[in-house]
Design a protein around this motif. Sequence first.
Motif, PDB file in Angstrom:
ATOM      1  N   CYS A 268       0.829  -1.216   0.000  1.00 50.84           N
ATOM      2  CA  CYS A 268       0.000   0.000   0.000  1.00 50.84           C
ATOM      3  C   CYS A 268       0.860   1.262   0.000  1.00 50.84           C
ATOM      4  O   CYS A 268       0.547   2.238  -0.696  1.00 50.84           O
ATOM      5  N   ILE A 269       1.941   1.263   0.761  1.00 49.58           N
ATOM      6  CA  ILE A 269       2.803   2.449   0.813  1.00 49.58           C
ATOM      7  C   ILE A 269       3.477   2.686  -0.536  1.00 49.58           C
ATOM      8  O   ILE A 269       3.490   3.817  -1.063  1.00 49.58           O
ATOM      9  N   LEU A 270       4.030   1.632  -1.141  1.00 43.35           N
ATOM     10  CA  LEU A 270       4.763   1.800  -2.394  1.00 43.35           C
ATOM     11  C   LEU A 270       3.835   2.167  -3.551  1.00 43.35           C
ATOM     12  O   LEU A 270       4.177   3.000  -4.398  1.00 43.35           O
ATOM     13  N   LEU A 271       2.643   1.569  -3.588  1.00 41.69           N
ATOM     14  CA  LEU A 271       1.702   1.910  -4.665  1.00 41.69           C
ATOM     15  C   LEU A 271       1.129   3.314  -4.475  1.00 41.69           C
ATOM     16  O   LEU A 271       0.841   4.002  -5.452  1.00 41.69           O
ATOM     17  N   SER A 272       0.975   3.748  -3.226  1.00 42.69           N
ATOM     18  CA  SER A 272       0.571   5.136  -2.978  1.00 42.69           C
ATOM     19  C   SER A 272       1.671   6.097  -3.421  1.00 42.69           C
ATOM     20  O   SER A 272       1.394   7.161  -3.994  1.00 42.69           O
TER      21      SER A 272
ATOM     22  N   PHE B  54       3.677  22.861  -7.221  1.00 39.55           N
ATOM     23  CA  PHE B  54       2.838  21.683  -7.048  1.00 39.55           C
ATOM     24  C   PHE B  54       3.588  20.414  -7.436  1.00 39.55           C
ATOM     25  O   PHE B  54       3.491  19.388  -6.748  1.00 39.55           O
ATOM     26  N   TYR B  55       4.329  20.467  -8.521  1.00 34.29           N
ATOM     27  CA  TYR B  55       5.066  19.285  -8.971  1.00 34.29           C
ATOM     28  C   TYR B  55       6.157  18.921  -7.961  1.00 34.29           C
ATOM     29  O   TYR B  55       6.365  17.739  -7.647  1.00 34.29           O
ATOM     30  N   GLN B  56       6.842  19.916  -7.428  1.00 36.74           N
ATOM     31  CA  GLN B  56       7.859  19.648  -6.413  1.00 36.74           C
ATOM     32  C   GLN B  56       7.226  19.037  -5.163  1.00 36.74           C
ATOM     33  O   GLN B  56       7.763  18.091  -4.583  1.00 36.74           O
ATOM     34  N   THR B  57       6.081  19.585  -4.773  1.00 33.26           N
ATOM     35  CA  THR B  57       5.405  19.066  -3.592  1.00 33.26           C
ATOM     36  C   THR B  57       4.973  17.619  -3.791  1.00 33.26           C
ATOM     37  O   THR B  57       5.103  16.783  -2.878  1.00 33.26           O
ATOM     38  N   SER B  58       4.479  17.291  -4.971  1.00 34.11           N
ATOM     39  CA  SER B  58       4.058  15.914  -5.248  1.00 34.11           C
ATOM     40  C   SER B  58       5.242  14.954  -5.209  1.00 34.11           C
ATOM     41  O   SER B  58       5.143  13.849  -4.655  1.00 34.11           O
ATOM     42  N   PHE B  59       6.368  15.361  -5.776  1.00 30.86           N
ATOM     43  CA  PHE B  59       7.555  14.499  -5.758  1.00 30.86           C
ATOM     44  C   PHE B  59       8.077  14.321  -4.330  1.00 30.86           C
ATOM     45  O   PHE B  59       8.519  13.234  -3.946  1.00 30.86           O
ATOM     46  N   ILE B  60       8.027  15.385  -3.554  1.00 25.73           N
ATOM     47  CA  ILE B  60       8.459  15.282  -2.155  1.00 25.73           C
ATOM     48  C   ILE B  60       7.519  14.347  -1.390  1.00 25.73           C
ATOM     49  O   ILE B  60       7.957  13.531  -0.562  1.00 25.73           O
ATOM     50  N   CYS B  61       6.209  14.442  -1.663  1.00 26.37           N
ATOM     51  CA  CYS B  61       5.240  13.549  -1.028  1.00 26.37           C
ATOM     52  C   CYS B  61       5.544  12.086  -1.385  1.00 26.37           C
ATOM     53  O   CYS B  61       5.519  11.203  -0.514  1.00 26.37           O
ATOM     54  N   ALA B  62       5.833  11.824  -2.669  1.00 26.17           N
ATOM     55  CA  ALA B  62       6.199  10.463  -3.080  1.00 26.17           C
ATOM     56  C   ALA B  62       7.459  10.007  -2.366  1.00 26.17           C
ATOM     57  O   ALA B  62       7.564   8.838  -1.949  1.00 26.17           O
ATOM     58  N   SER B  63       8.426  10.923  -2.184  1.00 29.69           N
ATOM     59  CA  SER B  63       9.664  10.576  -1.481  1.00 29.69           C
ATOM     60  C   SER B  63       9.387  10.258  -0.008  1.00 29.69           C
ATOM     61  O   SER B  63      10.011   9.354   0.571  1.00 29.69           O
ATOM     62  N   VAL B  64       8.456  10.992   0.605  1.00 32.42           N
ATOM     63  CA  VAL B  64       8.084  10.707   1.990  1.00 32.42           C
ATOM     64  C   VAL B  64       7.486   9.307   2.104  1.00 32.42           C
ATOM     65  O   VAL B  64       7.783   8.559   3.052  1.00 32.42           O
TER      66      VAL B  64
ATOM     67  N   LEU C 121       3.699   5.553  -5.828  1.00 31.26           N
ATOM     68  CA  LEU C 121       3.586   5.592  -7.291  1.00 31.26           C
ATOM     69  C   LEU C 121       2.502   6.575  -7.723  1.00 31.26           C
ATOM     70  O   LEU C 121       2.684   7.351  -8.676  1.00 31.26           O
ATOM     71  N   GLY C 122       1.354   6.565  -7.031  1.00 27.74           N
ATOM     72  CA  GLY C 122       0.272   7.489  -7.369  1.00 27.74           C
ATOM     73  C   GLY C 122       0.683   8.939  -7.224  1.00 27.74           C
ATOM     74  O   GLY C 122       0.395   9.778  -8.097  1.00 27.74           O
ATOM     75  N   TYR C 123       1.397   9.275  -6.141  1.00 24.09           N
ATOM     76  CA  TYR C 123       1.818  10.665  -5.952  1.00 24.09           C
ATOM     77  C   TYR C 123       2.945  11.044  -6.905  1.00 24.09           C
ATOM     78  O   TYR C 123       3.085  12.222  -7.281  1.00 24.09           O
ATOM     79  N   PHE C 124       3.771  10.069  -7.313  1.00 24.63           N
ATOM     80  CA  PHE C 124       4.777  10.351  -8.337  1.00 24.63           C
ATOM     81  C   PHE C 124       4.102  10.678  -9.668  1.00 24.63           C
ATOM     82  O   PHE C 124       4.490  11.624 -10.364  1.00 24.63           O
TER      83      PHE C 124
ATOM     84  N   PHE D 185      -3.900  13.493 -14.450  1.00 25.97           N
ATOM     85  CA  PHE D 185      -4.292  13.772 -13.073  1.00 25.97           C
ATOM     86  C   PHE D 185      -5.270  12.708 -12.574  1.00 25.97           C
ATOM     87  O   PHE D 185      -5.126  12.189 -11.451  1.00 25.97           O
ATOM     88  N   ALA D 186      -6.274  12.374 -13.395  1.00 22.17           N
ATOM     89  CA  ALA D 186      -7.262  11.368 -13.002  1.00 22.17           C
ATOM     90  C   ALA D 186      -6.617   9.994 -12.848  1.00 22.17           C
ATOM     91  O   ALA D 186      -6.929   9.251 -11.902  1.00 22.17           O
ATOM     92  N   ILE D 187      -5.695   9.637 -13.753  1.00 21.30           N
ATOM     93  CA  ILE D 187      -5.022   8.336 -13.667  1.00 21.30           C
ATOM     94  C   ILE D 187      -4.190   8.237 -12.399  1.00 21.30           C
ATOM     95  O   ILE D 187      -4.121   7.176 -11.753  1.00 21.30           O
ATOM     96  N   SER D 188      -3.564   9.337 -12.000  1.00 23.89           N
ATOM     97  CA  SER D 188      -2.715   9.313 -10.809  1.00 23.89           C
ATOM     98  C   SER D 188      -3.514   9.052  -9.538  1.00 23.89           C
ATOM     99  O   SER D 188      -2.960   8.578  -8.541  1.00 23.89           O
ATOM    100  N   ARG D 189      -4.819   9.342  -9.562  1.00 26.53           N
ATOM    101  CA  ARG D 189      -5.641   9.137  -8.365  1.00 26.53           C
ATOM    102  C   ARG D 189      -6.073   7.687  -8.203  1.00 26.53           C
ATOM    103  O   ARG D 189      -6.534   7.303  -7.124  1.00 26.53           O
ATOM    104  N   VAL D 190      -5.921   6.870  -9.247  1.00 25.98           N
ATOM    105  CA  VAL D 190      -6.396   5.479  -9.183  1.00 25.98           C
ATOM    106  C   VAL D 190      -5.597   4.643  -8.180  1.00 25.98           C
ATOM    107  O   VAL D 190      -6.179   4.039  -7.272  1.00 25.98           O
TER     108      VAL D 190
END
Length: 468
Positions: free
Chosen positions: A109-113, A191-201, A115-118, A129-134
């Motif tokens: 669940c963590i790794l696939l989440s 926004f893009y930087q924040t999303s990548f940082i979220c994926a890194s977290v 992937l979604g935020y990446f 954007f819609a695909i990333s939410r799946v």
Amino acid sequence: RPSAGSAHARRGRPARMDEEEEDEAGPGPAGRSALSGRFVRCLYAVGFLDLFGVSMVVPLMNLHIKSLGASHTVAGIIGSLYGVMQLFSSTFVGCWSDIVGRQYSLLACILLSALGYFLLGTSTTVLLFAISRVPVGIFKHTLSISKALLSDLVSERDRPLVMGRFNAASSVGFILGPVVGGYLAELEGGFYQTSFICASVFLLNGGLVWMLPWNEENTGNREHHQDKGTNSFSAKANHDLQLKSAANRAVTNNNVFQSPWIQVATVLKKIKEIACSNLWDIFLVRFLMSVAILLYYSNFTLALEERFGVKPLFSGYLTSYSSALGVLAGCLLGPITRLYQHNTYRILLHSSTFTCTLILLYASALNIWMVILSSTFLAFSTTIGRTCIIDLELTIGGNEASGTLLGVGQSVTSVARIVAPLLSGIAQEFSPCGPPSLAVGLALVAILVMNANKQKYCSHGNVKLKNQ
């Protein structure tokens, strides 16, 4: 006459044998307790990082999708898509964690989440954007699985305290995340930087989960961690518990390598057992109280502006103030449960009654100070009630299906999130006080349901699942 040295040798031999036996048997109760304590604290960090990463991105998503050219309707549909996926996936993922084990399901669940935020960080069109939410909508159940894991690690007596601290740690992340996300949003391509940082977290969280001490001392059944003075086990009972724990681990390891079709069939079977069990009233209480609280917050800012002329900035400060108090309430669950002698039903009944009274006070408030007063105590009652309803689900439903039970509970809350905005819109047609007034009525129904089923809550053995 034997010499003193030979007597010492004879006395020393059993001691050495005892040490060897202890080494073979593994760490004693004190060692297991220390390992379990470190494991639980690591799970607090997992909950903090999870909501810290999510809360960095979520407040910025509406602005980003509108910047991509989406209309309000399209943005609303995509936002609802996440809720619908959570509604249907939470039960299945929770049940799946019971089958394959917490470690593998939590990591997945963590790794696939992540992937979604990446993917969200690469979304330059509405479709991307819609695909990333799946993947996030289907697999973002890390908090539920972490709570199921906590229920496996601690005794029923300590569970409300541990759950409260876990919620408090997660809430701290939710308070700090928007601040960091808002700062990053000011930068170019924020926004893009924040999303990548979220994926890194999330990747960092996955590494933390991977390094956790997944061993028999920490992943064994809760019977290893019963309170001192409450239960005393004989040597045979301890041996039986070790055998049962080893058998459960063997079954889990085998389930990891089962074919997907067998896992799906097992998931459906466990969900059927939950549906056929006599737990409807607990989930009904959770649904009613969730809708009531959501109705309270649904038009909070608008109602304060219409009723008292308060600016939205003040409403935001008041909401943050309530969130901070909710963190404090999670830390106070230990003394509260001791005060109630660990009677979760009574705590839930009293907190629900208090919540109902406070919402009524807010609906009939004559000035802003009454609103501040109700918001102050409501932060405590809702946090305590939310933790107690989870504990009651696990106590009555049984710990062996904790993932499934928490998943069903999340689905019930998702339904409440879908229903509450509709009821709020209808109630606001009559009055700004309509939503909280309706919330009072729903909370009263929940209290009546709890009173009608008091005997069942107090006798925890009548509604176990069929496979227990």
